[in-house]
Design a protein around this motif. Structure first.
Motif, mmCIF file in Angstrom:
data_model
loop_
_atom_site.group_PDB
_atom_site.id
_atom_site.type_symbol
_atom_site.label_atom_id
_atom_site.label_comp_id
_atom_site.label_asym_id
_atom_site.label_seq_id
_atom_site.Cartn_x
_atom_site.Cartn_y
_atom_site.Cartn_z
ATOM 1 N N GLU A 205 0.822 -1.106 -0.006
ATOM 2 C CA GLU A 205 0.219 -0.089 -0.048
ATOM 3 C C GLU A 205 0.730 1.372 0.070
ATOM 4 O O GLU A 205 2.006 1.431 0.392
ATOM 5 N N ALA A 206 0.324 2.403 -0.536
ATOM 6 C CA ALA A 206 0.982 3.544 -0.492
ATOM 7 C C ALA A 206 0.932 4.196 1.028
ATOM 8 O O ALA A 206 0.292 4.007 1.700
ATOM 9 N N VAL A 207 2.198 4.568 1.195
ATOM 10 C CA VAL A 207 2.485 5.332 2.714
ATOM 11 C C VAL A 207 1.895 6.799 2.491
ATOM 12 O O VAL A 207 2.322 7.744 1.889
ATOM 13 N N LEU A 208 0.842 7.153 3.106
ATOM 14 C CA LEU A 208 0.104 8.455 3.288
ATOM 15 C C LEU A 208 0.573 9.416 4.358
ATOM 16 O O LEU A 208 0.939 8.942 5.479
ATOM 17 N N ASP A 209 0.800 10.613 3.915
ATOM 18 C CA ASP A 209 1.157 11.755 4.870
ATOM 19 C C ASP A 209 -0.012 11.984 5.695
ATOM 20 O O ASP A 209 -1.087 12.142 5.158
ATOM 21 N N ARG A 210 0.148 12.412 7.204
ATOM 22 C CA ARG A 210 -0.775 12.935 7.942
ATOM 23 C C ARG A 210 -0.998 14.491 7.541
ATOM 24 O O ARG A 210 0.010 15.205 7.490
ATOM 25 N N LEU A 211 -2.186 14.828 7.369
ATOM 26 C CA LEU A 211 -2.426 16.326 6.785
ATOM 27 C C LEU A 211 -3.240 17.261 7.710
ATOM 28 O O LEU A 211 -3.498 18.319 7.625
ATOM 29 N N ALA A 212 -3.809 16.321 8.754
ATOM 30 C CA ALA A 212 -4.732 17.035 9.676
ATOM 31 C C ALA A 212 -4.570 16.284 10.908
ATOM 32 O O ALA A 212 -3.991 15.524 11.028
ATOM 33 N N GLY A 213 -5.514 16.969 11.984
ATOM 34 C CA GLY A 213 -5.709 16.088 13.051
ATOM 35 C C GLY A 213 -7.097 15.944 13.577
ATOM 36 O O GLY A 213 -7.997 17.095 13.050
ATOM 37 N N PRO A 214 -7.471 15.626 14.836
ATOM 38 C CA PRO A 214 -9.097 15.714 15.390
ATOM 39 C C PRO A 214 -9.639 17.104 15.405
ATOM 40 O O PRO A 214 -10.629 17.577 15.051
ATOM 41 N N ALA A 215 -8.527 17.888 15.983
ATOM 42 C CA ALA A 215 -8.898 19.573 16.188
ATOM 43 C C ALA A 215 -9.217 20.350 14.778
ATOM 44 O O ALA A 215 -10.240 20.974 14.912
ATOM 45 N N ASP A 216 -8.468 19.910 13.816
ATOM 46 C CA ASP A 216 -9.088 20.457 12.489
ATOM 47 C C ASP A 216 -10.435 19.882 12.057
ATOM 48 O O ASP A 216 -11.012 20.655 11.458
ATOM 49 N N VAL A 217 -10.620 18.686 12.029
ATOM 50 C CA VAL A 217 -11.913 18.244 11.585
ATOM 51 C C VAL A 217 -13.058 18.737 12.444
ATOM 52 O O VAL A 217 -14.160 19.201 11.888
ATOM 53 N N VAL A 218 -12.792 19.031 13.788
ATOM 54 C CA VAL A 218 -13.894 19.569 14.704
ATOM 55 C C VAL A 218 -14.163 21.283 14.032
ATOM 56 O O VAL A 218 -14.943 21.780 14.155
ATOM 57 N N ALA A 219 -12.997 21.687 13.487
ATOM 58 C CA ALA A 219 -12.804 23.135 13.185
ATOM 59 C C ALA A 219 -13.625 23.132 11.881
ATOM 60 O O ALA A 219 -14.327 24.124 11.564
ATOM 61 N N TRP A 220 -13.262 22.257 10.930
ATOM 62 C CA TRP A 220 -13.929 22.232 9.697
ATOM 63 C C TRP A 220 -15.589 21.943 9.860
ATOM 64 O O TRP A 220 -16.099 22.918 9.124
ATOM 65 N N ARG A 221 -16.094 21.461 10.752
ATOM 66 C CA ARG A 221 -17.245 21.076 10.802
ATOM 67 C C ARG A 221 -18.129 22.519 11.595
ATOM 68 O O ARG A 221 -19.228 22.764 11.211
#
Length: 336
Positions: A205-221
């Motif tokens: 599988e491809a190795v993916l980079d982390r681009l966000a975190g839980p706080a980002d998802v909460v902020a997006w919402r």
């Protein structure tokens, strides 16, 4: 260009760019499925749960794992089997011999992103163990209620009901999924690209980079919650939901929760597009994924192999789309 009246908060345009980068990164691992990836991202932005229904081997599990990695979310997976118990999902109190007390051992539901793999291979009683968690982001065990993480997202995979060894999901649980996604087979060209990419990277599988975190998802919402939607578009959503209740081929129409899901997904689509307002296409394009799994067809239609998706597409085509001032403004801005 959107503006943010509150200092320190993201704009819809910023969130659209950040979410778009996440989709591009996941697209390195999940080849040839941009529409499915976008629908799952809309579920992430809208704060809902996602049901991915399709045949085995089409990348459903890879999709969920890739979202968890790129979004930087804690990830747990449950492989649903016929002998799985509700306590295997929620956790259970166990006796601690050292202290002489009952100590709660949390189950895999205590995470940010839960992959409920092949959820319809386990009996309804265990399927229902997720119901409270999905509806209220909490679980109650032995009379004590425990909150779940924020954000909390369930991505459930399900095999088609005709597949051997499956159970139909209860209607109440289906209604808790904000949208249903179908993967489908790759085209010959996409499958060739997938095989070539696998050979070139010399790893499963491809190795993916982390681009966000839980706080980002909460902020997006939080940004999605500030998206404006005109009354005529709310009336359009109500008309689509209402049409499912009076359609001659449908025995049980969509619930009011279906309308809520449709509107929230439309607001999320606006943000993904960098807008802080909803246009008719946002609502129209999401009617099938938001509503098709919430309706039940008359029994005779199964024999004729008519699907809920087919009936919902017919409804979308029959309900008039409103022309709003937002649409006119968007066209004017695009042409200027």
């Amino acid at each position: 260009m959107t503006t943010d009246p509150t200092p320190g908060l993201r704009t819809a345009e910023q969130v659209g760019e950040e979410a778009g980068a996440v989709l591009r990164e996941i697209g390195r691992a999940v080849v040839g499925k941009p529409d499915a990836l976008e629908l799952v991202m809309l579920g992430v932005l809208a704060g809902g749960h996602v049901l991915v229904e399709d045949l085995p081997g089409l990348g459903k599990t890879l999709l969920a794992r890739s979202f968890a990695t790129t979004l930087g979310l804690d990830f747990r997976r449950i492989q649903f089997t016929p002998d799985l118990l509700p306590s295997d999902v929620t956790g259970t109190p166990l006796y601690d011999q050292r202290t002489g007390e009952m100590v709660f051992h949390p189950g895999p539901v205590f995470t940010h992103l839960l992959l409920a793999d092949e959820i319809n291979r386990t009996p309804p009683k265990t399927q229902a163990a997720l119901l409270e968690a999905m509806a209220e982001s909490q679980v109650t065990v032995d009379g004590e209620t425990r909150p779940l993480a924020d954000p909390f997202l369930v991505i459930a995979t399900a095999n088609p009901v005709e597949y051997e060894g499956t159970y139909s999901l209860p209607e109440a649980q289906l209604d808790r999924f904000q949208l249903r996604v179908r993967m489908g087979y790759l085209t010959a060209r996409e499958e060739l690209a997938m095989l070539r990419a696998r050979i070139d990277r010399a790893a499963p599988e491809a190795v993916l980079d982390r681009l966000a975190g839980p706080a980002d998802v909460v902020a997006w919402r939080a940004v999605v919650e500030r998206v404006e939607i005109d009354d005529d578009l709310l009336e359009y959503a109500v008309a689509l939901v209402g049409a499912t209740r009076g359609h001659p081929q449908i025995s049980i129409g969509a619930s009011p929760r279906g309308g809520l899901a449709l509107v929230q997904l439309a607001r999320a689509r606006a943000v993904l597009d960098g807008r802080d307002y909803v246009v008719p296409e946002d609502v129209k394009s999401l009617a099938v994924p938001a509503l098709a799994h919430r309706v039940s067809l008359r029994p005779e239609l199964w024999v004729r192999e008519v699907s809920t998706d087919d009936v919902l597409r017919e409804i979308v085509g029959s309900v008039g789309t409103p022309a709003t001032r937002r649409t006119a403004a968007a066209v004017t801005n695009a042409s200027s």
